[in-house]
Design a protein around this motif. Sequence first.
Motif, short mmCIF file in Angstrom:
data_model
loop_
_atom_site.label_atom_id
_atom_site.label_comp_id
_atom_site.label_asym_id
_atom_site.label_seq_id
_atom_site.Cartn_x
_atom_site.Cartn_y
_atom_site.Cartn_z
N VAL A 138 1.03 -1.17 0.05
CA VAL A 138 0.22 0.28 -0.11
C VAL A 138 0.95 1.37 -0.25
O VAL A 138 0.89 2.34 -0.84
N PHE A 139 2.01 1.39 1.04
CA PHE A 139 2.77 2.58 1.01
C PHE A 139 3.43 2.40 -0.49
O PHE A 139 3.51 3.38 -0.97
N ALA A 140 3.87 1.30 -1.05
CA ALA A 140 4.56 1.77 -2.69
C ALA A 140 3.61 2.06 -3.47
O ALA A 140 4.29 3.14 -4.02
N VAL A 141 2.46 1.97 -3.37
CA VAL A 141 1.23 2.02 -4.57
C VAL A 141 0.88 4.43 -3.77
O VAL A 141 1.59 4.64 -4.94
N VAL A 142 0.75 4.06 -2.67
CA VAL A 142 0.61 5.86 -2.50
C VAL A 142 1.68 6.30 -2.92
O VAL A 142 1.92 7.59 -3.39
N GLY A 143 2.82 5.79 -2.63
CA GLY A 143 4.79 7.06 -2.13
C GLY A 143 4.63 6.92 -3.39
O GLY A 143 5.30 8.08 -4.35
N SER A 144 4.19 6.15 -4.74
CA SER A 144 4.55 6.37 -5.81
C SER A 144 3.63 7.08 -6.97
O SER A 144 4.31 8.47 -7.28
N GLY A 145 2.30 7.33 -6.47
CA GLY A 145 1.61 8.21 -6.90
C GLY A 145 1.91 10.03 -6.86
O GLY A 145 1.91 10.62 -7.14
N THR A 146 2.15 9.80 -5.03
CA THR A 146 2.77 10.96 -4.46
C THR A 146 3.49 11.90 -5.66
O THR A 146 3.97 12.87 -5.45
N ALA A 147 5.10 10.67 -5.88
CA ALA A 147 6.39 11.58 -6.32
C ALA A 147 5.73 11.65 -7.91
O ALA A 147 6.64 12.84 -8.32
N TYR A 148 4.96 10.62 -8.49
CA TYR A 148 4.86 10.86 -9.33
C TYR A 148 4.01 12.55 -9.58
O TYR A 148 4.24 13.66 -10.62
N GLY A 149 3.02 12.94 -9.24
CA GLY A 149 2.18 14.13 -8.42
C GLY A 149 2.92 15.02 -8.16
O GLY A 149 2.81 16.38 -8.91
#
Length: 375
Positions: A138-149
């Motif tokens: 979950v943290f990997a998915v959320v972190g990837s989305g945040t980094a992309y944003g």
Amino acid sequence: MTMDVNQPKTADGPPEGGSQPPEAELTPEAGPQAREAGPQTPEGESQASEAGPQASEAEPQLPEGESQAPKAAPQAPEVASRLPEVEPQTLDVASQLPEAGPRTLDVASQLPEAALQVPAKDRRLLRSALRWVSAVAVFAVVGSGTAYGITRLDRTDVPGLATHSDGRWNYPVLVKPPLPSGSPGPNDDTRNPAGTHYADLRELVLPAPKGATVDASLKGADGWLPTKSFLAEFATAHDRGELGQKLVDNGLRHIAARGWTTPDGTRTRIYLLQFGTAAVAEDMLNKQLMNQAMPTYGLRDGDSYELDGHYPDQARMDDVLLAPYRELQPYGAAQARQAYLATGDTVGVVIQSRKGEALAVPFQQTVTLQSELLS
């Protein structure tokens, strides 16, 4: 074929009332086979009895080792008389086997009970590992989305990463105009001792920063500003007349200018005055526009000035003569800053004024960028 075992037999012929057996030609091996077959089954016994007379008739043809074979035939009826009559039976093997239906292999029933039981500690560790794996995913998915944003945003739009403004203006990317083919720069003492700017002087004026309003009155005809428009910056008519004459005497060739007003109310004017040689431009700066490190002529935006001792040395260019000034207190409704600079055959004048106080940072930034374009 059945036979009455109670009726006596003789060696001379078959039993009375019995049918005549077919004649059989015995071989030397027949004797032993008859003896072996006698005690096995009733049929074997009857066959041995029938074969007895034939064996005795053929006795002259047997070898000496088989001379006892005829004696075994009379004993067969005595053994058979003691055996019950047995009817031939067919063995039904399939009927005696248990019915085989489809079977399912139950592996679990064949394993020891200890192998099927997971210790409680291991189950807890397994559940804990699964929870950690799920959390990491979950943290990997959320972190990837945040980094992309974040990467899609400008640095100034990201909280915590935005650089606080220090007052500098956002100037466009500066590009020096190309020199004519084979022409040297203004500071090439060997190839260009006169220090001539061969590039178009109008392209060497610093452009306005983003968001600023350009002063149309400084555009001039074809980009060349009349001398009187430059002289209008000075306070008194005497000063304007005297300075105007000096410009003529020193062979002023062109004036290129640009001005703008930024949203904070700072008004900027830049003038580039081109003379015949670098020596004339340097003399004009040091002896005509300045007097003992002070401006010779007062501006409309201020009365008294002093040399700006806070101007940073790293903002100065090695091949540019520079004299920055700021207005002394008490000044009126607005404060002014001005700078004189010279490089090659050109003298530059930069003036900034702002209601209340003229800020140092945008003034230093503007002077430094203009010096880079001229050097």
